[in-house]
Write an enzyme that holds these catalytic residues in place. Structure first.
Site, short mmCIF file in Angstrom:
data_model
loop_
_atom_site.label_atom_id
_atom_site.label_comp_id
_atom_site.label_asym_id
_atom_site.label_seq_id
_atom_site.Cartn_x
_atom_site.Cartn_y
_atom_site.Cartn_z
N SER A 1 0.84 -1.20 0.00
CA SER A 1 0.00 0.00 0.00
C SER A 1 0.87 1.25 0.00
O SER A 1 2.08 1.18 0.22
CB SER A 1 -0.92 0.02 1.23
N SER B 1 0.84 3.94 2.05
CA SER B 1 0.75 4.75 3.26
C SER B 1 2.06 5.41 3.66
O SER B 1 2.07 6.38 4.42
CB SER B 1 0.21 3.92 4.43
N LYS C 1 4.63 1.46 9.73
CA LYS C 1 4.43 2.91 9.88
C LYS C 1 5.68 3.50 10.52
O LYS C 1 6.60 2.80 10.91
CB LYS C 1 3.21 3.22 10.75
N SER D 1 -3.31 7.18 4.86
CA SER D 1 -2.72 6.26 5.83
C SER D 1 -3.68 6.00 6.98
O SER D 1 -4.11 6.93 7.66
CB SER D 1 -1.40 6.84 6.38
#
Length: 266
Positions: free
Chosen positions: A54, A56, A120, A212
């Site tokens: 993804s 993010s 993250k 995100s």
């Protein structure tokens, strides 16, 4: 008599050949087993590969990046082990623990199910107060320094090509990284309530601030327990354009992002 001696010699030669073949097979199995054991130890205790599905963490990490995560950086918990969600033990805490530093990019198990891998950036440490105001990050009521730089070419909410505002953000400990604001400074998560990070937990955010799902979303991510950390992202070892499967070797010359291979992650 001569024929009998020849037959006996032939049988003996066949026996020697069969013995040699079996010894070769056993040696191959032994070497293969040792290699498998070494790979298992490396994956469990040292480094684990992950790929980015993804956007993010764009622009730092792109869809199609493959990276190594160091398992030893934060010590080990039950979530450091492969298939941890299926293991019978429920021991809490970590051994040889070293807390994540602000600015680290880390893989962790989503607290909501303790099985889904998320990646993250560490933004808030235990005891910190974190808030977004008009796209600007505040930590302990102090605005985090950011410097506007050239826009970043990205994709819009419907897959269209778009330019996102891009900034250099410098965290309180001096870590500088890039962030983008696809929807400007008034995206869904650009104005939030203040979050106070509980002890033993961390506040995680993506660098693609308007795309995100992270600790700002308390219902789906929220604060991440220390024991849920898997490891720290260290290096991109392979990268290929979004939508191109890595196994399609014939596409590598045109699709591999050669300039991203073996680059450190910051």
């Amino acid at each position: 008599m001569e024929r009998a001696r020849v037959d006996h010699q032939t049988k003996r030669d066949l026996k020697v050949a069969e013995t040699g073949t079996w010894a070769s097979i056993k040696e191959t199995l032994k070497v293969g087993g040792q290699a498998l054991l070494i790979a298992l130890v490396v994956r469990t205790l040292l480094f684990q590969p992950f790929n980015i599905p993804s956007g993010s963490l764009v622009p730092t990490l792109l869809i199609g990046d493959y990276l190594f995560v160091s398992k030893y950086s934060y010590g080990y918990s039950k979530y450091s082990l492969p298939l941890s969600e299926y293991l019978p033990f429920t021991a809490d805490g970590r051994i040889w623990a070293a807390e994540p530093k602000r600015g680290d990019i880390a893989v962790f198990k989503l607290p909501k199910d303790n099985s889904t891998d998320y990646i993250k950036r560490v933004i808030g440490l235990p005891g910190d107060k974190v808030q977004m105001k008009a796209g600007l990050l505040y930590i302990n009521d102090v605005p985090v320094k950011r410097e506007k730089i050239a826009p970043f070419e990205t994709t819009g909410p419907y897959g269209e090509q778009a330019k996102a505002e891009q900034y250099l953000e410098t965290l309180p400990n001096g870590v500088t990284h890039r962030v983008i604001e696809r929807d400007g400074d008034n995206g869904y998560w650009d104005n939030t309530e203040p979050y106070t990070v509980p002890q033993g937990r961390f506040f995680m955010m993506g660098d693609n601030r308007d795309n995100s799902t992270d600790s700002r979303d308390l219902a789906n991510v929220g604060f991440v327990p220390f024991e849920n950390f898997v490891g720290r992202a260290e290096m991109i070892f392979f990268s290929i354009d979004e939508g191109t499967p890595a196994w399609q070797i014939w596409n590598w010359p045109a699709k591999v992002r050669w300039n991203r291979l073996f680059t450190a992650i910051h």
